[in-house]
Enzyme design. Structure first.
Site: not given
Ligand code: PAF
Length: 280
Positions: A33, A35, A37
């Site tokens: 993950l 920024a 997400h």
């Protein structure tokens, strides 16, 4: 934040929420993950009582085994980020939990799923529809959040939801870019610093092409030749398409919205990067 691995645990916790009349947002991910997400999760947290984030590296959407093998796996860091974003539930199942038997279902939504990524990665969108439809069945979300970075994926998922008559609001969220303009992607971690700088030219050229007031064919040729002229970058395809159906357009008046979708190989390995720009 609750972390669950099984469908039974997930359903049990969501049943309780629904009995209390709580709305549910789902953010499907494959982990690693970043920024981009985080922006989806934060939006879901704002718009729903409960946010579920799934982390599942879905094997059925990888037509290239090597791509699957080198996909970054960072579950611990992912959970830390999700806790900070305010997600309530993380669903991180095993492959056996999701696919106790091979999924033989076939989804077909041409031209949306047969052009561009659909043509260059046969079976990719079938795998995406298999996993997303399963996640929708398990979670039954009111809203599901997807990044516009994967522009074609959102168009295919909208077609699937329409086809299966699912009562789910698909929320498309804007691309999050690095300062250089490079679209945030889990695959960026596979790029060296130099390759990241090279990759930033993709969006620079796309943005320039929008300012030039050229025909569709000229715009196409400008983007491909400018990017191919940069050592270390090679365009796989650049298609200028109807923003809804993804059918090719030959003039700017052919569709209400027009989008340019590009895939570029970057660097030595090379890493395959996708991006897009809206022309109208
Ligand atoms: O966009 C992704 O990360 C994946 O394609 C998705 C939607 C999570 C399905 O595996």
């Amino acid at each position: 934040m609750l972390i669950v691995q099984t469908i039974a645990e997930l359903k049990a916790c969501l049943n309780g929420e629904r009995e209390q009349g709580h709305s549910v947002g789902l953010v499907p991910t494959m982990g690693a993950l970043h920024a981009g997400h985080a922006s989806l999760v934060e939006r879901s947290v704002k718009e729903n009582d409960v946010t579920v984030v799934s982390i599942f590296l879905n094997p059925t959407q990888f037509n290239d085994k090597k791509d699957l093998e080198r996909y970054p796996r960072t579950l611990e860091a992912d959970c830390e980020l999700l806790e900070k974003c305010g997600a309530q539930v993380v669903f991180a199942p095993s492959v056996e939990e999701v696919y106790p038997e091979p999924d033989t279902r076939v989804f077909s939504y041409p031209p949306t799923d047969s052009v561009m990524e659909g043509a260059f990665r046969p079976g990719h969108f079938n795998g995406v529809c298999q996993i997303v439809s399963k996640l929708f069945d398990y979670v039954e979300p009111d809203r599901a959040y997807f990044g516009e970075k994967d522009y074609q994926q959102i168009c295919v998922i909208r077609r699937m939801v329409e086809d299966l008559k699912m009562d789910i609001n698909i929320v498309a969220c804007p691309v999050i870019r690095e300062e250089s303009g490079l679209a945030r992607s889990s695959r960026n971690t596979l790029l060296s610093d130099d390759e990241r700088q090279l990759a930033a030219h993709i969006y620079r050229v796309l943005s320039e092409s929008r300012k030039k007031q050229m025909s569709v064919a000229e715009t196409h040729d400008f983007v491909v030749s400018e990017i191919d002229a940069i050592e270390g970058l090679k365009v796989q395809y650049f298609s200028i398409v109807d923003g809804l159906t993804l059918a090719d357009v030959s003039t700017w008046d052919d569709a209400e919205s027009v989008v340019g979708c590009i895939t570029v190989y970057c660097g030595a390995v090379p890493i395959r990067l996708i991006d897009h720009i809206r022309y109208k």
